[in-house]
Write an enzyme that holds these catalytic residues in place. Structure first.
Site: not given
Length: 268
Positions: A120-121, A138
Site C-alpha cells: 500500500h501507498d 508500505g
C-alpha cells in the site's frame, strides 16, 4: 473488444474497446483500463484500480486488493494507479492505498517480473526493472531507472534514488542514494552503479562529478551534515549533484551507509 467468454467483468468497469481480456479474469466495478492493454488469464482486478495504455499483464496477477494493514477499514475509498507501457509478469500482487482518496502509484515503462509484492501507498516512477520475488513494503518510494534485483526486501517508508541498483537478496532498511549500488543484509553502499550510468548515456563528466560528490560524502572524514555543507559551497552544481544533495537533505529514515568491498576502496 477481445473478451474471453469465461471472463467476468462488472458492467460498471470501463475498458477501452481495444483491451484484450483472457480466460478466467475477474474485473470489478470502478476499474478503468486504457487503450491497448492486454490481460492474459486468471487476473483479478479490484475496484479502484486504474490502468493506462498498452500494458501487458500476465496470469495470476492481483491488482488493487485491500491493503495488508490492520488499521485499514475496507469501506475506505482508495486507489491503485498504473501508467502506460508497463509489463507485469506472473503472480504479482499490488495493493491500493490506505488513506481516503490516496493511491498506490506505478509510472510508465516499468518491467516488473514475477511474484513481486507492491504494498500500500508505494510510489514507483518510470523505466524501472524489478526482478523476481522482490518486495516493497508500505510507503516505499522508487525513483526512475532503478534496477532492483531478485529476492530484495525494502523496508516501509524507505526511498530508492534514481539510477541506483540493489543487488540480489539485499535487505534495504534505509534510503538508497541515487546513482549508487547497494548490497548486503542490512544493505550498504558498495560503490556507484557505474554500468547503469554508462548504459543510461550519462557523460564521463557527469559520472566523474557524481563520483567526486560521493567521495566528499563517504570518504572525506566529514559527517553527512558537514559533507553537504561542503558540497553546497558550489553555487551552481550540475542537476545530478543537486539531486544528490536534495535527496540526502530530505531523508527521514536515514541514508544507507558506505562500506568498502574486500577491505579496499569502492569508488566505482
Amino acid at each position: 473488444m477481445k473478451i474471453h467468454p469465461t471472463a467476468i467483468i462488472d458492467p460498471k468497469a470501463e475498458l477501452h474497446e481495444s483491451v484484450e481480456v483472457g480466460p478466467f479474469c475477474v474485473i470489478d466495478k470502478d476499474v478503468k483500463i486504457g487503450e491497448g492493454t492486454v490481460l492474459d488469464s486468471n487476473i483479478r482486478i479490484y475496484s479502484g484500480t486504474y490502468i493506462g495504455k498498452f500494458n501487458k499483464i500476465y496470469s495470476g496477477v492481483a491488482l488493487g486488493g485491500i491493503p495488508q494493514d490492520l488499521s485499514f477499514k475496507p469501506e475506505t475509498k482508495t486507489y491503485l494507479e498504473i501508467g502506460d507501457h508497463n509489463t507485469i509478469r506472473e503472480n504479482c500482487v499490488f495493493h491500493r492505498g490506505t488513506k481516503e482518496g490516496e493511491a498506490t502509484k506505478i509510472g510508465n515503462n516499468n518491467f516488473l517480473m514475477g511474484n513481486i509484492h507492491v504494498a500500500h501507498d508505494v510510489i514507483i516512477g518510470d523505466d524501472n526493472i524489478i526482478v523476481q520475488s522482490s518486495m516493497l513494503a508500505g510507503h516505499v518510494v522508487v525513483g526512475n531507472k532503478v534496477f532492483i534485483s531478485g529476492l530484495v526486501g525494502v523496508h516501509q517508508f524507505a526511498r530508492v534514488g534514481d539510477y541506483s541498483m540493489i543487488a540480489g537478496l539485499a535487505k534495504v532498511v534505509k534510503d538508497v542514494p541515487p546513482y549508487s549500488t547497494v548490497d548486503g543484509n542490512p544493505a550498504s553502499v558498495i560503490g556507484l552503479n557505474s554500468v547503469g550510468l554508462k548504459r543510461a548515456g550519462l557523460s564521463s563528466d557527469v559520472r566523474n562529478a557524481i563520483k567526486k560528490t560521493y567521495k566528499i560524502i563517504y570518504h572525506s572524514g566529514f559527517n553527512t551534515k558537514q559533507a553537504l555543507t561542503e558540497l553546497k559551497k558550489d553555487s551552481n552544481p550540475i542537476p545530478e549533484v543537486q539531486y544528490i544533495i536534495d535527496f540526502f537533505e530530505s531523508g527521514k529514515r536515514g541514508i544507507t551507509d558506505h562500506r568498502a568491498v574486500g577491505g579496499g576502496s569502492s569508488e566505482e
